[in-house]
Design a protein around this motif. Structure first.
Motif, PDB file in Angstrom:
ATOM      1  N   LYS A 156       0.836  -1.206   0.000  1.00 25.90           N
ATOM      2  CA  LYS A 156       0.000   0.000   0.000  1.00 25.90           C
ATOM      3  C   LYS A 156       0.869   1.254   0.000  1.00 25.90           C
ATOM      4  CE  LYS A 156      -1.611   1.537   3.893  1.00 25.90           C
ATOM      5  NZ  LYS A 156      -2.374   1.686   5.158  1.00 25.90           N
ATOM      6  N   SER A 157       1.844   1.303   0.884  1.00 26.72           N
ATOM      7  CA  SER A 157       2.719   2.470   0.990  1.00 26.72           C
ATOM      8  C   SER A 157       3.612   2.616  -0.235  1.00 26.72           C
ATOM      9  CB  SER A 157       3.580   2.366   2.252  1.00 26.72           C
ATOM     10  OG  SER A 157       2.786   2.367   3.412  1.00 26.72           O
ATOM     11  N   SER A 160       1.667   3.829  -3.292  1.00 26.15           N
ATOM     12  CA  SER A 160       1.363   5.254  -3.170  1.00 26.15           C
ATOM     13  C   SER A 160       2.589   6.101  -3.473  1.00 26.15           C
ATOM     14  CB  SER A 160       0.841   5.542  -1.760  1.00 26.15           C
ATOM     15  OG  SER A 160       0.527   6.906  -1.606  1.00 26.15           O
ATOM     16  N   SER A 161       3.771   5.634  -3.029  1.00 28.27           N
ATOM     17  CA  SER A 161       5.007   6.396  -3.239  1.00 28.27           C
ATOM     18  C   SER A 161       5.343   6.553  -4.718  1.00 28.27           C
ATOM     19  CB  SER A 161       6.182   5.704  -2.539  1.00 28.27           C
ATOM     20  OG  SER A 161       6.030   5.755  -1.143  1.00 28.27           O
ATOM     21  N   ALA A 165      -1.991   5.010  -7.380  1.00 29.21           N
ATOM     22  CA  ALA A 165      -3.014   5.248  -6.358  1.00 29.21           C
ATOM     23  C   ALA A 165      -4.047   4.124  -6.307  1.00 29.21           C
ATOM     24  CB  ALA A 165      -3.702   6.589  -6.617  1.00 29.21           C
ATOM     25  N   SER A 168      -2.685   1.125  -4.624  1.00 33.59           N
ATOM     26  CA  SER A 168      -2.562   1.400  -3.197  1.00 33.59           C
ATOM     27  C   SER A 168      -3.912   1.240  -2.496  1.00 33.59           C
ATOM     28  CB  SER A 168      -2.026   2.817  -2.975  1.00 33.59           C
ATOM     29  OG  SER A 168      -1.888   3.102  -1.609  1.00 33.59           O
ATOM     30  N   GLU A 169      -4.970   1.716  -3.142  1.00 35.37           N
ATOM     31  CA  GLU A 169      -6.308   1.584  -2.558  1.00 35.37           C
ATOM     32  C   GLU A 169      -6.715   0.117  -2.442  1.00 35.37           C
ATOM     33  OE1 GLU A 169      -8.762   3.890  -5.114  1.00 35.37           O
ATOM     34  OE2 GLU A 169      -7.868   5.811  -4.522  1.00 35.37           O
ATOM     35  N   GLU A 172      -4.947  -1.373   0.476  1.00 32.74           N
ATOM     36  CA  GLU A 172      -5.540  -0.929   1.739  1.00 32.74           C
ATOM     37  C   GLU A 172      -6.825  -1.700   2.039  1.00 32.74           C
ATOM     38  OE1 GLU A 172      -6.655   3.112   4.191  1.00 32.74           O
ATOM     39  OE2 GLU A 172      -6.542   3.220   2.001  1.00 32.74           O
TER      40      GLU A 172
END
Length: 286
Positions: A156-157, A160-161, A165, A168-169, A172
Motif C-alpha cells: 500500500k505504501s 502510493s510512493s 493510487a 494502493s487503494e 488498503e
C-alpha cells in the motif's frame, strides 16, 4: 533509527520498547523515528509515549525526510542533506515518462523531484513486488494472517510512493479486511489484486525497456579502477566513499546485467550487508 510501525514478529512499538530497555545511556537517547501509514490525530502523542522521538507519515516524501534528518542528527555529523544535494528540481522530461496506471509526476515529486531517483525506486518496487507476489499466492489462514497484513500494508505504501493510487487503494482494502479477520473478502479480492500488481509491474518494465530502446545508448565499460575503489570502500566499510562510488556507477550506461548487480550492491550496502555486497562485487570482477 527509522522504525516501521507495522512489522512481522516484533512490531515497531515492541522493538522500540526493547531498545529503550537495553543497558546504557546510548539506548535511552538514540533518536527513534516511527514510520507509519496511520497518520491520524493522536498518533504523534502515542508514539512519544512509547519511547519514540518523532514520526513521519508514509508514503514518505523525500523533503519531509530531510527535515527529520536535519532535526535529529547533530549538525557536526551531517554529511550532505537532500536539500543541499538537490538545489532545484530536474527539468521535466520531453516527452514525459508515461506509465499506464501510474501518476509519474506525483511519483517523481515523492522521490526528491529527481527523475533518475524515481526510476531507481520503480526498479526497486518491481523487485520487491516479485518477492511479495510469491507470498500472496494463498489466502491467509489464522496463523499467516498477521504476515499477510504486513505484506499488503507495505505494498500500500510503496504503491502510493510511486504514484500507483488505485493499486494502493486495493492493498488498503485487503489490509483492512485482514485487520477485521474478514477472510471471505480477502478470498474474493486477492486474485484481482495480484493481477493489478502484475500489470503495474509489467507496465513499469515495458516503459523502462521502451526508454532504453529510444535512448539507443552505447554501453559503458566497467573499468578496473572503479572496481578497485568499490572493493576497497566495501572492505573499509567507508559509507561516504561507497555512496559516492555507487552513485557514480549507477549514473553510467552499463548493460542490464551489470546495472542489475550494481543496484543489488547498493541495496545490500543500504541494509548494512557488506559481506554479501563484497560477494556481489567479486562477481563483477569476474
Amino acid at each position: 533509527i527509522f522504525m516501521d510501525h507495522m512489522m512481522p514478529e516484533l512490531d515497531g512499538v515492541e522493538a522500540t520498547e526493547a531498545i529503550r530497555g537495553l543497558y546504557g545511556d546510548y539506548f535511552k537517547s538514540v533518536p527513534i523515528i516511527a514510520l507509519t501509514a496511520n497518520a491520524v490525530s493522536g498518533m504523534r502523542e502515542m508514539f512519544l509515549s512509547k519511547g519514540f522521538n518523532d514520526y513521519i507519515a508514509k508514503p514518505i516524501e523525500m523533503f519531509k525526510l530531510n527535515e527529520i534528518m536535519d532535526k535529529w542528527i547533530p549538525r557536526e555529523k551531517h554529511h550532505k542533506t537532500i536539500a543541499e544535494q538537490i538545489t532545484e528540481p530536474e527539468p521535466e522530461l520531453d516527452p514525459p515518462l508515461v506509465i499506464d496506471g501510474i501518476d509519474t509526476k506525483h511519483g517523481i515529486e515523492m522521490t526528491g523531484r529527481s527523475e533518475s531517483s524515481y526510476r531507481e525506486v520503480l526498479a526497486l518496487f518491481c523487485r520487491d513486488a516479485d518477492e511479495r507476489l510469491e507470498m500472496l499466492k494463498e489466502v491467509p489462514n489464522e496463523e499467516t494472517l498477521k504476515l499477510f497484513i504486513t505484506q499488503v500494508h507495505a505494498l500500500k505504501s510503496a504503491a502510493s510512493s510511486i504514484g500507483a493510487a488505485k493499486l494502493s487503494e486495493s492493498a488498503e482494502l485487503l489490509e483492512q479486511a485482514g485487520k477485521r479477520g474478514d477472510i471471505a473478502l480477502i478470498r474474493a479480492k486477492l486474485d484481482i489484486f495480484r493481477v493489478e500488481l502484475i500489470v503495474i509491474v509489467s507496465n513499469i518494465r515495458a516503459a523502462a525497456a521502451d526508454n532504453a530502446e529510444e535512448a539507443d545508448v552505447q554501453h559503458d565499460t566497467l573499468d578496473v579502477e572503479s572496481m578497485q575503489r568499490l572493493c576497497g570502500a566495501l572492505e573499509e566499510r567507508d559509507v561516504e566513499a561507497l555512496d559516492a562510488i555507487l552513485s557514480e556507477l549507477s549514473a553510467k550506461s552499463f548493460e542490464s546485467a551489470v546495472k542489475g548487480v550494481i543496484t543489488e550492491i547498493s541495496d545490500l550496502v543500504l541494509m548494512g550487508n557488506y559481506n554479501k555486497a563484497e560477494e556481489m562485487a567479486d562477481r563483477l570482477k569476474g
